[in-house]
Write an enzyme that holds these catalytic residues in place. Structure first.
Site, PDB file in Angstrom:
ATOM      1  N   LYS A  45     -13.495 -17.742  60.442  1.00 28.84           N
ATOM      2  CA  LYS A  45     -13.676 -17.097  59.286  1.00 28.84           C
ATOM      3  C   LYS A  45     -12.445 -16.935  58.451  1.00 28.84           C
ATOM      4  CE  LYS A  45     -14.509 -13.096  61.123  1.00 28.84           C
ATOM      5  NZ  LYS A  45     -14.091 -13.285  62.657  1.00 28.84           N
ATOM      6  N   ARG A 120     -18.771  -3.688  61.372  1.00 26.73           N
ATOM      7  CA  ARG A 120     -18.702  -4.034  62.689  1.00 26.73           C
ATOM      8  C   ARG A 120     -19.788  -3.525  63.358  1.00 26.73           C
ATOM      9  NH1 ARG A 120     -13.413  -6.157  64.152  1.00 26.73           N
ATOM     10  NH2 ARG A 120     -12.063  -5.908  62.666  1.00 26.73           N
ATOM     11  N   ARG A 159      -2.993 -21.187  69.439  1.00 25.79           N
ATOM     12  CA  ARG A 159      -2.597 -20.712  68.079  1.00 25.79           C
ATOM     13  C   ARG A 159      -1.309 -20.241  68.071  1.00 25.79           C
ATOM     14  NH1 ARG A 159      -7.399 -17.150  65.068  1.00 25.79           N
ATOM     15  NH2 ARG A 159      -6.717 -15.569  66.327  1.00 25.79           N
ATOM     16  N   ARG A 192       0.581 -14.431  68.423  1.00 22.62           N
ATOM     17  CA  ARG A 192       0.330 -13.264  68.202  1.00 22.62           C
ATOM     18  C   ARG A 192       0.070 -12.624  69.581  1.00 22.62           C
ATOM     19  NH1 ARG A 192      -3.845 -14.625  63.893  1.00 22.62           N
ATOM     20  NH2 ARG A 192      -2.715 -14.555  61.956  1.00 22.62           N
TER      21      ARG A 192
END
Length: 245
Positions: A45, A120, A159, A192
């Site tokens: 997204k 959500r 990532r 992250r």
């Protein structure tokens, strides 16, 4: 409508002014679109939303960013949101929808918006629809970034991010020239805290339980487009363009 088009042009430098005028000319022929992007973390997204935003002259509404901005600006809704957060409570659905309602008044949202990360839950979707209906508009398309959980684990755990610019890399799919180092600045990359298999597992469980029913809710309105999110980003972009053309 004319007054919002003229809004703030005096704030632009001459070069930026020409860029902005060209952008507005291009955008004037684009149809209005109100889009929702739905998909689990790592489904792409974040890669597709800037492309869609630029192509269709939409504003990108990320509820987390909007909440922080409303709190910082001390808007009436922002003050209420801060009170809830300071008391360790979740910000209510009505407050979030109210902040979205405020945000889509901005000139940048004149041609429509992309909502990412909201709704959500089905209750949130219903409240969003009620708010839009009061404005005489509705959600035009829900883009469902469909992808297998196993593919997501490989994507997410690989990532790497350059913190100050937001540039992202992937150890397998888009590695930096030097492992662990940003191509542009030479500064170290980070992972992250939530880009781990354990955190992904809990986020996917929440997605399947809470958010998949949202897809079913919009399917009944015949506005869901299923994308093959496991494909190469360029192929997904082509799918998005076909769906929105």
């Amino acid at each position: 409508m004319a007054s919002s088009t003229a809004l703030n042009l005096e704030d632009f430098q001459s070069v930026d002014l020409m860029t902005e005028l060209l952008r507005r000319m291009k955008c004037s022929t684009k149809p209005d679109k109100r889009l929702i992007l739905v998909g689990p973390p790592g489904s792409g997204k974040g890669t597709q939303s800037p492309i869609i935003k630029d192509e269709y002259c939409l504003c990108h509404l990320a509820t987390g960013d909007m909440l922080r901005a409303a709190v910082a600006a001390k808007t009436p809704l922002g003050i209420k949101a801060k009170e809830a957060m300071d008391n360790g409570q979740l910000v209510s659905d009505d407050l979030v929808v109210g902040i979205i309602d405020e945000a889509i008044n901005k000139p940048s949202c004149q041609k429509g918006f992309i909502l990412d990360g909201f709704p959500r839950t089905v209750v949130q979707a219903e409240k969003l629809d009620e708010m839009l209906e009061s404005r005489g508009v509705k959600v035009d398309k829900v883009l469902n970034f469909a992808i297998d959980d196993a593919i997501l684990e490989e994507r997410i755990t690989g990532r790497w991010i350059h913190p100050s610019s937001g540039r992202s890399y992937h150890s397998k799919f888009a590695p930096p020239k030097v492992p662990g180092v940003d191509d542009v600045t030479g500064e170290p990359l980070i992972q992250r805290k939530d880009d781990t298999a354990a955190v992904l597992k809990s986020r996917l469980e929440a997605f399947h339980k809470q958010t998949e029913p949202v897809i079913d809710y919009y399917k009944k309105k015949n506005i869901v487009a299923n994308l093959h999110a496991e494909k190469h980003p360029q192929d997904v972009t082509a799918e998005v363009q076909k769906v929105l053309s």
